[in-house]
Write a protein that holds these residues in place. Sequence first.
Motif, PDB file in Angstrom:
ATOM      1  N   TYR A 244       8.676  -0.564   4.854  1.00  0.00           N
ATOM      2  CA  TYR A 244       7.705  -1.422   4.168  1.00  0.00           C
ATOM      3  C   TYR A 244       7.154  -2.482   5.113  1.00  0.00           C
ATOM      4  O   TYR A 244       5.937  -2.741   5.139  1.00  0.00           O
TER       5      TYR A 244
ATOM      6  N   GLU B  97       4.629  -0.912   7.536  1.00  0.00           N
ATOM      7  CA  GLU B  97       3.381  -0.400   6.954  1.00  0.00           C
ATOM      8  C   GLU B  97       2.680  -1.411   6.047  1.00  0.00           C
ATOM      9  O   GLU B  97       1.640  -1.103   5.451  1.00  0.00           O
ATOM     10  N   GLU B  98       3.241  -2.608   5.946  1.00  0.00           N
ATOM     11  CA  GLU B  98       2.710  -3.591   5.002  1.00  0.00           C
ATOM     12  C   GLU B  98       1.233  -3.915   5.249  1.00  0.00           C
ATOM     13  O   GLU B  98       0.441  -4.073   4.310  1.00  0.00           O
TER      14      GLU B  98
ATOM     15  N   LEU C  16      -1.187  -1.353   3.673  1.00  0.00           N
ATOM     16  CA  LEU C  16      -0.997  -1.021   2.260  1.00  0.00           C
ATOM     17  C   LEU C  16      -1.908  -1.872   1.381  1.00  0.00           C
ATOM     18  O   LEU C  16      -2.157  -3.043   1.670  1.00  0.00           O
ATOM     19  N   THR C  17      -2.377  -1.244   0.308  1.00  0.00           N
ATOM     20  CA  THR C  17      -3.143  -1.999  -0.681  1.00  0.00           C
ATOM     21  C   THR C  17      -2.173  -2.792  -1.555  1.00  0.00           C
ATOM     22  O   THR C  17      -0.950  -2.552  -1.553  1.00  0.00           O
ATOM     23  N   GLU C  18      -2.702  -3.708  -2.346  1.00  0.00           N
ATOM     24  CA  GLU C  18      -1.838  -4.538  -3.184  1.00  0.00           C
ATOM     25  C   GLU C  18      -1.049  -3.711  -4.205  1.00  0.00           C
ATOM     26  O   GLU C  18       0.146  -3.944  -4.380  1.00  0.00           O
TER      27      GLU C  18
ATOM     28  N   MET D  21      -0.088  -0.652  -3.829  1.00  0.00           N
ATOM     29  CA  MET D  21       0.921   0.081  -3.059  1.00  0.00           C
ATOM     30  C   MET D  21       2.063  -0.855  -2.639  1.00  0.00           C
ATOM     31  O   MET D  21       3.233  -0.466  -2.651  1.00  0.00           O
ATOM     32  N   LYS D  22       1.701  -2.082  -2.270  1.00  0.00           N
ATOM     33  CA  LYS D  22       2.741  -3.062  -1.914  1.00  0.00           C
ATOM     34  C   LYS D  22       3.656  -3.329  -3.112  1.00  0.00           C
ATOM     35  O   LYS D  22       4.886  -3.372  -2.978  1.00  0.00           O
TER      36      LYS D  22
ATOM     37  N   ARG E 179       6.031  -0.410  -3.645  1.00  0.00           N
ATOM     38  CA  ARG E 179       7.115  -0.350  -2.657  1.00  0.00           C
ATOM     39  C   ARG E 179       8.130  -1.473  -2.883  1.00  0.00           C
ATOM     40  O   ARG E 179       9.333  -1.283  -2.732  1.00  0.00           O
TER      41      ARG E 179
END
Length: 227
Positions: free
Chosen positions: A72, A75-76, A79-81, A83-84, A87
Amino acid sequence: MKNLRYLLLALLLLMVASGVRAQKFGWVDSEYIMAKMPEYAKAQAELNAISETWQKEIEAQKKDLDKLYHNYQAEEVVLTEPMKKKRQDEILKKEQDIKAYQNKQFGYEGQLFKKRQELNKPVQDKVFEAVEKVAKKKQLAVVFDKASDLTMLYTNPAHDYTEFVLEELGLGAEDRNQPGPKGAVKTVAPPKTPVDPNFESDSGTPEPASGNKPAPKPTRSTKKSRK
Protein backbone atom coordinates in the motif's frame (compact mmCIF):
# COMPACT_ATOMS: atom_id res chain seq x y z
CA MET A 1 -11.37 -12.40 44.87
CA LYS A 2 -8.77 -11.11 47.35
CA ASN A 3 -11.41 -10.73 50.08
CA LEU A 4 -12.53 -14.29 49.50
CA ARG A 5 -8.92 -15.48 49.68
CA TYR A 6 -8.35 -13.67 52.98
CA LEU A 7 -11.62 -15.07 54.34
CA LEU A 8 -10.52 -18.58 53.41
CA LEU A 9 -7.16 -18.02 55.08
CA ALA A 10 -8.82 -16.74 58.26
CA LEU A 11 -11.20 -19.71 58.29
CA LEU A 12 -8.37 -22.21 57.91
CA LEU A 13 -6.31 -20.54 60.63
CA LEU A 14 -9.34 -20.56 62.92
CA MET A 15 -9.87 -24.24 62.28
CA VAL A 16 -6.25 -25.01 63.05
CA ALA A 17 -6.15 -22.78 66.12
CA SER A 18 -9.36 -24.20 67.60
CA GLY A 19 -8.24 -27.80 67.25
CA VAL A 20 -4.49 -27.49 67.40
CA ARG A 21 -4.24 -29.63 70.54
CA ALA A 22 -6.41 -32.43 69.22
CA GLN A 23 -5.86 -32.32 65.46
CA LYS A 24 -2.85 -32.81 63.24
CA PHE A 25 -2.12 -30.76 60.14
CA GLY A 26 0.46 -30.79 57.36
CA TRP A 27 1.34 -29.26 54.03
CA VAL A 28 2.45 -30.40 50.57
CA ASP A 29 3.92 -28.75 47.49
CA SER A 30 1.65 -29.75 44.60
CA GLU A 31 3.86 -28.10 41.95
CA TYR A 32 6.89 -30.06 43.15
CA ILE A 33 4.84 -33.26 43.13
CA MET A 34 3.47 -32.75 39.61
CA ALA A 35 6.94 -31.86 38.30
CA LYS A 36 7.98 -35.39 39.31
CA MET A 37 5.13 -37.05 37.41
CA PRO A 38 5.73 -38.33 33.83
CA GLU A 39 2.08 -37.62 32.98
CA TYR A 40 2.57 -33.95 33.80
CA ALA A 41 5.74 -33.71 31.70
CA LYS A 42 3.90 -35.32 28.78
CA ALA A 43 1.02 -32.84 29.13
CA GLN A 44 3.41 -29.87 29.19
CA ALA A 45 5.20 -31.13 26.08
CA GLU A 46 1.87 -31.41 24.25
CA LEU A 47 0.87 -27.91 25.37
CA ASN A 48 4.20 -26.49 24.18
CA ALA A 49 3.77 -28.14 20.78
CA ILE A 50 0.25 -26.73 20.39
CA SER A 51 1.39 -23.28 21.53
CA GLU A 52 4.27 -23.24 19.03
CA THR A 53 1.92 -24.24 16.20
CA TRP A 54 -0.51 -21.43 16.98
CA GLN A 55 2.30 -18.94 17.41
CA LYS A 56 3.72 -19.83 13.99
CA GLU A 57 0.28 -19.29 12.46
CA ILE A 58 0.10 -15.84 14.06
CA GLU A 59 3.59 -14.95 12.83
CA ALA A 60 2.61 -15.99 9.28
CA GLN A 61 -0.51 -13.79 9.45
CA LYS A 62 1.60 -10.85 10.67
CA LYS A 63 3.94 -11.29 7.70
CA ASP A 64 0.94 -11.14 5.37
CA LEU A 65 -0.17 -7.96 7.11
CA ASP A 66 3.26 -6.38 6.70
CA LYS A 67 3.21 -7.28 3.03
CA LEU A 68 -0.19 -5.63 2.55
CA TYR A 69 0.99 -2.49 4.33
CA HIS A 70 4.27 -2.19 2.38
CA ASN A 71 2.45 -2.71 -0.93
CA TYR A 72 0.00 0.00 0.00
CA GLN A 73 2.81 2.42 0.85
CA ALA A 74 4.58 1.67 -2.45
CA GLU A 75 1.43 2.15 -4.56
CA GLU A 76 -0.31 4.87 -2.56
CA VAL A 77 0.69 7.69 -4.94
CA VAL A 78 -1.00 6.04 -7.94
CA LEU A 79 -4.17 4.92 -6.15
CA THR A 80 -7.47 6.74 -6.34
CA GLU A 81 -9.28 7.68 -3.14
CA PRO A 82 -11.77 4.79 -3.41
CA MET A 83 -8.88 2.38 -4.01
CA LYS A 84 -6.99 3.80 -1.02
CA LYS A 85 -10.04 3.35 1.18
CA LYS A 86 -10.46 -0.22 0.03
CA ARG A 87 -6.81 -1.10 0.72
CA GLN A 88 -6.93 0.60 4.12
CA ASP A 89 -10.02 -1.39 5.05
CA GLU A 90 -8.23 -4.60 4.05
CA ILE A 91 -5.27 -3.76 6.26
CA LEU A 92 -7.50 -2.83 9.19
CA LYS A 93 -9.54 -6.03 8.86
CA LYS A 94 -6.36 -8.09 8.72
CA GLU A 95 -5.14 -6.47 11.94
CA GLN A 96 -8.45 -7.16 13.66
CA ASP A 97 -8.46 -10.78 12.48
CA ILE A 98 -4.96 -11.36 13.86
CA LYS A 99 -5.87 -9.86 17.25
CA ALA A 100 -9.07 -11.91 17.40
CA TYR A 101 -7.21 -15.13 16.56
CA GLN A 102 -4.51 -14.36 19.12
CA ASN A 103 -7.10 -13.75 21.85
CA LYS A 104 -8.99 -16.87 20.87
CA GLN A 105 -5.90 -19.05 21.20
CA PHE A 106 -3.89 -17.37 23.99
CA GLY A 107 -6.35 -15.04 25.72
CA TYR A 108 -8.06 -15.49 29.07
CA GLU A 109 -10.06 -18.73 28.93
CA GLY A 110 -8.82 -19.19 25.36
CA GLN A 111 -8.03 -22.47 23.64
CA LEU A 112 -4.65 -22.85 25.34
CA PHE A 113 -6.21 -22.23 28.74
CA LYS A 114 -8.91 -24.84 28.09
CA LYS A 115 -6.39 -27.33 26.71
CA ARG A 116 -4.20 -26.89 29.78
CA GLN A 117 -7.15 -27.60 32.05
CA GLU A 118 -8.05 -30.65 29.98
CA LEU A 119 -4.56 -32.14 30.06
CA ASN A 120 -3.72 -31.24 33.67
CA LYS A 121 -6.99 -32.37 35.25
CA PRO A 122 -6.14 -36.11 35.27
CA VAL A 123 -2.75 -35.30 36.83
CA GLN A 124 -4.30 -33.04 39.47
CA ASP A 125 -6.97 -35.60 40.29
CA LYS A 126 -4.27 -38.21 40.80
CA VAL A 127 -2.37 -35.91 43.15
CA PHE A 128 -5.51 -35.06 45.13
CA GLU A 129 -6.33 -38.74 45.55
CA ALA A 130 -2.82 -39.42 46.83
CA VAL A 131 -3.03 -36.48 49.25
CA GLU A 132 -6.35 -37.79 50.56
CA LYS A 133 -4.84 -41.23 51.16
CA VAL A 134 -1.83 -39.78 52.97
CA ALA A 135 -4.10 -37.55 55.10
CA LYS A 136 -6.14 -40.57 56.17
CA LYS A 137 -3.07 -42.70 56.89
CA LYS A 138 -1.37 -39.95 58.91
CA GLN A 139 -4.67 -38.82 60.50
CA LEU A 140 -4.32 -35.24 59.27
CA ALA A 141 -7.28 -32.93 59.79
CA VAL A 142 -5.98 -30.18 57.45
CA VAL A 143 -3.53 -30.30 54.53
CA PHE A 144 -2.29 -27.01 53.07
CA ASP A 145 -0.87 -26.60 49.56
CA LYS A 146 2.35 -24.57 49.50
CA ALA A 147 1.92 -23.93 45.75
CA SER A 148 -1.59 -22.45 46.03
CA ASP A 149 -2.64 -18.80 46.30
CA LEU A 150 -2.72 -19.24 50.07
CA THR A 151 0.44 -17.46 51.20
CA MET A 152 2.53 -19.50 53.64
CA LEU A 153 5.11 -17.24 55.25
CA TYR A 154 6.81 -20.10 57.08
CA THR A 155 6.64 -23.88 56.68
CA ASN A 156 8.05 -26.23 59.27
CA PRO A 157 9.72 -29.25 57.60
CA ALA A 158 8.33 -31.42 60.40
CA HIS A 159 4.87 -30.97 58.86
CA ASP A 160 5.93 -31.52 55.24
CA TYR A 161 4.12 -34.54 53.78
CA THR A 162 5.14 -33.92 50.17
CA GLU A 163 7.38 -36.96 50.04
CA PHE A 164 4.66 -39.20 51.48
CA VAL A 165 2.42 -38.17 48.58
CA LEU A 166 5.21 -38.93 46.12
CA GLU A 167 5.62 -42.35 47.74
CA GLU A 168 1.88 -42.90 47.39
CA LEU A 169 2.32 -42.16 43.68
CA GLY A 170 5.32 -44.47 43.45
CA LEU A 171 7.75 -41.58 42.87
CA GLY A 172 9.15 -40.88 46.32
CA ALA A 173 12.40 -41.55 48.12
CA GLU A 174 12.14 -42.85 51.67
CA ASP A 175 15.17 -40.89 52.88
CA ARG A 176 13.86 -37.45 51.85
CA ASN A 177 11.29 -34.96 53.17
CA GLN A 178 10.18 -37.05 56.12
CA PRO A 179 8.60 -35.28 59.08
CA GLY A 180 11.18 -34.34 61.68
CA PRO A 181 11.65 -36.29 64.94
CA LYS A 182 9.59 -35.31 67.94
CA GLY A 183 10.63 -35.02 71.60
CA ALA A 184 12.55 -32.76 73.93
CA VAL A 185 15.92 -31.42 72.88
CA LYS A 186 18.77 -32.87 74.94
CA THR A 187 21.84 -30.84 75.84
CA VAL A 188 25.16 -32.67 76.06
CA ALA A 189 27.63 -31.24 78.55
CA PRO A 190 31.15 -30.68 77.17
CA PRO A 191 33.88 -33.01 78.58
CA LYS A 192 36.08 -31.66 81.34
CA THR A 193 39.86 -31.59 81.23
CA PRO A 194 41.27 -34.39 83.46
CA VAL A 195 43.21 -33.24 86.54
CA ASP A 196 45.80 -35.18 88.49
CA PRO A 197 44.83 -34.82 92.19
CA ASN A 198 48.34 -35.83 93.37
CA PHE A 199 50.13 -33.02 91.55
CA GLU A 200 50.70 -29.71 93.25
CA SER A 201 52.17 -26.69 91.58
CA ASP A 202 54.38 -24.11 93.24
CA SER A 203 51.23 -22.21 94.18
CA GLY A 204 49.80 -25.28 95.89
CA THR A 205 46.80 -25.64 93.49
CA PRO A 206 46.21 -28.66 91.23
CA GLU A 207 47.19 -28.24 87.58
CA PRO A 208 45.78 -30.14 84.59
CA ALA A 209 47.85 -33.04 83.35
CA SER A 210 49.05 -33.06 79.77
CA GLY A 211 48.29 -36.07 77.60
CA ASN A 212 46.62 -39.24 78.77
CA LYS A 213 49.19 -40.14 81.45
CA PRO A 214 49.30 -38.32 84.78
CA ALA A 215 52.20 -35.92 85.19
CA PRO A 216 55.05 -37.34 87.34
CA LYS A 217 55.39 -35.94 90.84
CA PRO A 218 58.65 -33.96 91.16
CA THR A 219 61.09 -34.98 93.94
CA ARG A 220 63.82 -33.06 95.69
CA SER A 221 67.30 -34.53 95.97
CA THR A 222 68.50 -35.11 99.59
CA LYS A 223 72.13 -35.65 98.64
CA LYS A 224 74.60 -32.81 98.41
CA SER A 225 76.66 -32.50 95.33
CA ARG A 226 80.40 -33.25 95.65
CA LYS A 227 82.87 -30.46 95.28
